[in-house]
Design a protein around this motif. Sequence first.
Motif, PDB file in Angstrom:
ATOM      1  N   LEU A 148     -31.606 -35.218  24.157  1.00 59.04           N
ATOM      2  CA  LEU A 148     -32.424 -34.627  23.105  1.00 59.04           C
ATOM      3  C   LEU A 148     -32.036 -33.169  22.887  1.00 59.04           C
ATOM      4  CD1 LEU A 148     -36.056 -34.335  24.471  1.00 59.04           C
ATOM      5  CD2 LEU A 148     -34.183 -35.068  25.824  1.00 59.04           C
ATOM      6  N   PHE A 149     -32.178 -32.724  21.645  1.00 59.78           N
ATOM      7  CA  PHE A 149     -31.805 -31.372  21.238  1.00 59.78           C
ATOM      8  C   PHE A 149     -33.035 -30.709  20.675  1.00 59.78           C
ATOM      9  CE2 PHE A 149     -28.533 -34.396  20.549  1.00 59.78           C
ATOM     10  CZ  PHE A 149     -27.339 -33.797  20.903  1.00 59.78           C
ATOM     11  N   MET A 150     -33.112 -29.395  20.860  1.00 60.55           N
ATOM     12  CA  MET A 150     -34.190 -28.676  20.214  1.00 60.55           C
ATOM     13  C   MET A 150     -33.708 -27.280  19.863  1.00 60.55           C
ATOM     14  SD  MET A 150     -38.038 -28.117  21.404  1.00 60.55           S
ATOM     15  CE  MET A 150     -39.106 -26.993  20.536  1.00 60.55           C
ATOM     16  N   GLY A 151     -34.042 -26.848  18.683  1.00 60.15           N
ATOM     17  CA  GLY A 151     -33.685 -25.508  18.257  1.00 60.15           C
ATOM     18  C   GLY A 151     -34.837 -24.890  17.504  1.00 60.15           C
ATOM     19  N   VAL A 152     -34.786 -23.573  17.337  1.00 60.30           N
ATOM     20  CA  VAL A 152     -35.824 -22.882  16.578  1.00 60.30           C
ATOM     21  C   VAL A 152     -35.141 -22.162  15.421  1.00 60.30           C
ATOM     22  CG1 VAL A 152     -37.623 -21.141  16.649  1.00 60.30           C
ATOM     23  CG2 VAL A 152     -37.226 -22.597  18.617  1.00 60.30           C
ATOM     24  N   ASP A 153     -35.705 -22.299  14.239  1.00 65.56           N
ATOM     25  CA  ASP A 153     -35.129 -21.685  13.047  1.00 65.56           C
ATOM     26  C   ASP A 153     -35.002 -20.169  13.196  1.00 65.56           C
ATOM     27  OD1 ASP A 153     -34.879 -24.023  11.861  1.00 65.56           O
ATOM     28  OD2 ASP A 153     -36.268 -23.664  10.213  1.00 65.56           O
TER      29      ASP A 153
ATOM     30  N   LEU B  86     -38.404 -29.250  26.085  1.00 67.72           N
ATOM     31  CA  LEU B  86     -37.369 -30.211  26.467  1.00 67.72           C
ATOM     32  C   LEU B  86     -37.731 -30.903  27.768  1.00 67.72           C
ATOM     33  CD1 LEU B  86     -34.053 -28.437  25.540  1.00 67.72           C
ATOM     34  CD2 LEU B  86     -34.962 -30.522  24.587  1.00 67.72           C
ATOM     35  N   ALA B  87     -38.308 -30.145  28.704  1.00 67.73           N
ATOM     36  CA  ALA B  87     -38.703 -30.768  29.974  1.00 67.73           C
ATOM     37  C   ALA B  87     -39.721 -31.869  29.710  1.00 67.73           C
ATOM     38  CB  ALA B  87     -39.267 -29.710  30.908  1.00 67.73           C
ATOM     39  N   ALA B  88     -40.707 -31.569  28.844  1.00 63.33           N
ATOM     40  CA  ALA B  88     -41.718 -32.582  28.521  1.00 63.33           C
ATOM     41  C   ALA B  88     -41.075 -33.792  27.861  1.00 63.33           C
ATOM     42  CB  ALA B  88     -42.778 -31.982  27.606  1.00 63.33           C
ATOM     43  N   GLY B  89     -40.193 -33.522  26.870  1.00 65.40           N
ATOM     44  CA  GLY B  89     -39.558 -34.625  26.150  1.00 65.40           C
ATOM     45  C   GLY B  89     -38.714 -35.490  27.059  1.00 65.40           C
ATOM     46  N   LYS B  90     -37.992 -34.840  27.978  1.00 62.16           N
ATOM     47  CA  LYS B  90     -37.113 -35.603  28.868  1.00 62.16           C
ATOM     48  C   LYS B  90     -37.919 -36.554  29.734  1.00 62.16           C
ATOM     49  CE  LYS B  90     -33.584 -35.293  32.325  1.00 62.16           C
ATOM     50  NZ  LYS B  90     -33.070 -34.646  33.486  1.00 62.16           N
ATOM     51  N   ILE B  91     -39.018 -36.044  30.304  1.00 66.17           N
ATOM     52  CA  ILE B  91     -39.838 -36.915  31.154  1.00 66.17           C
ATOM     53  C   ILE B  91     -40.347 -38.101  30.348  1.00 66.17           C
ATOM     54  CG2 ILE B  91     -41.948 -37.037  32.495  1.00 66.17           C
ATOM     55  CD1 ILE B  91     -41.616 -34.101  33.104  1.00 66.17           C
ATOM     56  N   MET B  92     -40.766 -37.836  29.099  1.00 67.31           N
ATOM     57  CA  MET B  92     -41.349 -38.924  28.319  1.00 67.31           C
ATOM     58  C   MET B  92     -40.310 -39.982  27.972  1.00 67.31           C
ATOM     59  SD  MET B  92     -43.935 -36.875  25.875  1.00 67.31           S
ATOM     60  CE  MET B  92     -45.022 -38.201  25.456  1.00 67.31           C
ATOM     61  N   ILE B  93     -39.085 -39.544  27.596  1.00 69.79           N
ATOM     62  CA  ILE B  93     -38.066 -40.551  27.250  1.00 69.79           C
ATOM     63  C   ILE B  93     -37.676 -41.340  28.485  1.00 69.79           C
ATOM     64  CG2 ILE B  93     -35.735 -40.892  26.377  1.00 69.79           C
ATOM     65  CD1 ILE B  93     -36.076 -38.615  24.572  1.00 69.79           C
ATOM     66  N   GLU B  94     -37.532 -40.634  29.614  1.00 65.42           N
ATOM     67  CA  GLU B  94     -37.160 -41.338  30.849  1.00 65.42           C
ATOM     68  C   GLU B  94     -38.199 -42.368  31.257  1.00 65.42           C
ATOM     69  OE1 GLU B  94     -34.512 -38.163  33.421  1.00 65.42           O
ATOM     70  OE2 GLU B  94     -36.664 -38.302  33.736  1.00 65.42           O
ATOM     71  N   SER B  95     -39.458 -42.133  30.875  1.00 59.97           N
ATOM     72  CA  SER B  95     -40.516 -43.031  31.325  1.00 59.97           C
ATOM     73  C   SER B  95     -40.858 -44.080  30.292  1.00 59.97           C
ATOM     74  CB  SER B  95     -41.773 -42.233  31.646  1.00 59.97           C
ATOM     75  OG  SER B  95     -41.437 -41.078  32.331  1.00 59.97           O
ATOM     76  N   GLY B  96     -40.102 -44.134  29.188  1.00 59.52           N
ATOM     77  CA  GLY B  96     -40.294 -45.225  28.234  1.00 59.52           C
ATOM     78  C   GLY B  96     -41.322 -44.969  27.163  1.00 59.52           C
ATOM     79  N   SER B  97     -41.510 -43.714  26.769  1.00 65.55           N
ATOM     80  CA  SER B  97     -42.452 -43.436  25.692  1.00 65.55           C
ATOM     81  C   SER B  97     -41.824 -43.768  24.338  1.00 65.55           C
ATOM     82  CB  SER B  97     -42.836 -41.965  25.739  1.00 65.55           C
ATOM     83  OG  SER B  97     -43.579 -41.627  24.611  1.00 65.55           O
TER      84      SER B  97
ATOM     85  N   SER C  47     -31.671 -19.848  19.486  1.00 63.56           N
ATOM     86  CA  SER C  47     -32.061 -20.673  20.622  1.00 63.56           C
ATOM     87  C   SER C  47     -31.915 -22.160  20.328  1.00 63.56           C
ATOM     88  CB  SER C  47     -33.509 -20.364  20.989  1.00 63.56           C
ATOM     89  OG  SER C  47     -33.883 -21.131  22.065  1.00 63.56           O
ATOM     90  N   VAL C  48     -30.893 -22.774  20.920  1.00 62.78           N
ATOM     91  CA  VAL C  48     -30.730 -24.233  20.843  1.00 62.78           C
ATOM     92  C   VAL C  48     -30.433 -24.716  22.248  1.00 62.78           C
ATOM     93  CG1 VAL C  48     -29.385 -26.137  19.939  1.00 62.78           C
ATOM     94  CG2 VAL C  48     -29.818 -24.152  18.509  1.00 62.78           C
ATOM     95  N   GLN C  49     -31.119 -25.756  22.673  1.00 62.36           N
ATOM     96  CA  GLN C  49     -30.833 -26.283  24.012  1.00 62.36           C
ATOM     97  C   GLN C  49     -30.714 -27.792  23.970  1.00 62.36           C
ATOM     98  OE1 GLN C  49     -33.283 -24.750  27.222  1.00 62.36           O
ATOM     99  NE2 GLN C  49     -33.670 -22.909  26.044  1.00 62.36           N
ATOM    100  N   ILE C  50     -29.987 -28.308  24.921  1.00 61.27           N
ATOM    101  CA  ILE C  50     -29.754 -29.751  25.015  1.00 61.27           C
ATOM    102  C   ILE C  50     -30.243 -30.236  26.368  1.00 61.27           C
ATOM    103  CG2 ILE C  50     -28.024 -31.570  24.891  1.00 61.27           C
ATOM    104  CD1 ILE C  50     -26.182 -29.703  23.525  1.00 61.27           C
ATOM    105  N   GLU C  51     -30.771 -31.432  26.388  1.00 63.98           N
ATOM    106  CA  GLU C  51     -31.147 -32.047  27.668  1.00 63.98           C
ATOM    107  C   GLU C  51     -30.616 -33.467  27.641  1.00 63.98           C
ATOM    108  OE1 GLU C  51     -32.264 -31.599  31.067  1.00 63.98           O
ATOM    109  OE2 GLU C  51     -33.857 -30.435  30.103  1.00 63.98           O
ATOM    110  N   GLU C  52     -30.033 -33.916  28.751  1.00 61.79           N
ATOM    111  CA  GLU C  52     -29.523 -35.287  28.759  1.00 61.79           C
ATOM    112  C   GLU C  52     -30.480 -36.208  29.504  1.00 61.79           C
ATOM    113  OE1 GLU C  52     -25.734 -35.300  30.621  1.00 61.79           O
ATOM    114  OE2 GLU C  52     -26.322 -33.812  32.095  1.00 61.79           O
ATOM    115  N   VAL C  53     -30.483 -37.463  29.089  1.00 61.61           N
ATOM    116  CA  VAL C  53     -31.337 -38.461  29.725  1.00 61.61           C
ATOM    117  C   VAL C  53     -30.433 -39.530  30.300  1.00 61.61           C
ATOM    118  CG1 VAL C  53     -33.162 -40.129  29.390  1.00 61.61           C
ATOM    119  CG2 VAL C  53     -33.152 -38.040  28.050  1.00 61.61           C
ATOM    120  N   LYS C  54     -30.478 -39.672  31.620  1.00 60.51           N
ATOM    121  CA  LYS C  54     -29.538 -40.601  32.251  1.00 60.51           C
ATOM    122  C   LYS C  54     -30.197 -41.908  32.629  1.00 60.51           C
ATOM    123  CE  LYS C  54     -25.714 -37.929  33.354  1.00 60.51           C
ATOM    124  NZ  LYS C  54     -25.555 -36.772  34.219  1.00 60.51           N
TER     125      LYS C  54
END
Lengths: 158, 253
Positions: free
Chosen positions: B55-60, B14-25, B64-71
């Motif tokens: 973004l949301f991520m979970g494992v089958d 999630l940390a990786a995904g958040k940085i990428m969305i915030e930076s316009g990937s 474990s499900v976690q949420i991260e917000e992008v502001k």
Amino acid sequence: MAYPLQILVNMSFSFLATFGFALTINIPRRALLLCGVSGMSGWMTYWWLMQLGTGRMIANLSGAFIIGILGIVFSRVRKMPIIIFNIPGIVPLVPGAPAFQAVRAIVDGDIDNALRLTMKVGIVISAIALGFMLAQLVSVLTTRISNNKKKRQMEQTL
Amino acid sequence: MDDKYVDFVVDTCLAAGKIMIESGSEMYRVEDTMHRIAQNAGVQSARVFTTPTGLFMGVDKTGSVQIEEVKERVINLEKVSRVNDLSRQFAAKLISLEELRDCLEDVDVNTAEYPLWMQAVGTAILSSTLMVLFMNDYDWYDFIPAAIIGTIGFLTFYFAKKFVNVRFLAEMLAAAVLGLLATAAHTINPAMSSDAIIIGSLMVLVPGLALTNSLRDLFAGHLLSGIGRGVEAILTAIALGGGVGIVIRFLGA
């Protein structure tokens, strides 16, 4: 202005414009020059096609296609994400002039013209997106073909 | 595989995904990177759902499900590139999961940007050269005014963004300043065309890239993010057009 000089101005200015934009969106240093090359190639494709009279849509589509292909090549060579080369590359193709003229027409109350110009902007943007998709298609096809070749060679050697 | 480890993997992704969305990937790259990190960390069957605002991520078969917000969403491709490099290094087993997590933290906080003066020079080059290309009649008269006014507009946007929380207001303010200066230049010297100057100097703020990206997201099947980014781009266009339009209307230029 003499034709060779026009070519020179167009090439150098599209390179510089892309380079300048790359600075404002924090492109990694080792990709800056390649971004400039990509923007220049896209703009020159557009410019020459416009001079041949192909019309706006084909010219933008081909320009974006060239930028997309170059982006794929550069990203494979440098092992960097494609958008690093694509986003600055399309800056010269972005329809800034018709977009502003559309705003101007709205402000002047000339709705007919405003609609025509807005449509033009929409068409150009769709053409750019289509050009990128064609480039992606080519990239997928080439990787498929080269993968198949490798597989066949493996089978033969086995 | 205990729950704590899975939680940690999900947190890293999630940390990786958040940085990428915030930076316009692009969205597909975000999902791809998150899946890859999870897989290389030994977690199969990860589920990822990304939107431009969170973004949301979970494992089958685990809780474990976690949420991260992008502001905040800006374009900062150095960050995208660094996350990409880290993910490659992790796949090649050059760094461990803990190191990856620490490095991501570092990318988020310590990614160097070009100094402001270099960005300003970049804007000046962009505004003046694109103005010449777009006007298509080799208009050297507006070359230097476009460079100067473009830089001033960019700096206005840059500093206004720090004071105003709403990005669209900062864009509108910058556009109004541009329009005002361009009209002033035209009044001082009628040989300068205010239209040409505005077209050139607005280019650094124009959301053409955002629009193209949103179309690509849509074509690629990421309907939510395509619509979200498209609306963001259209709002930006309205803010810019409104800022310039109001000034032109009031000054009657």
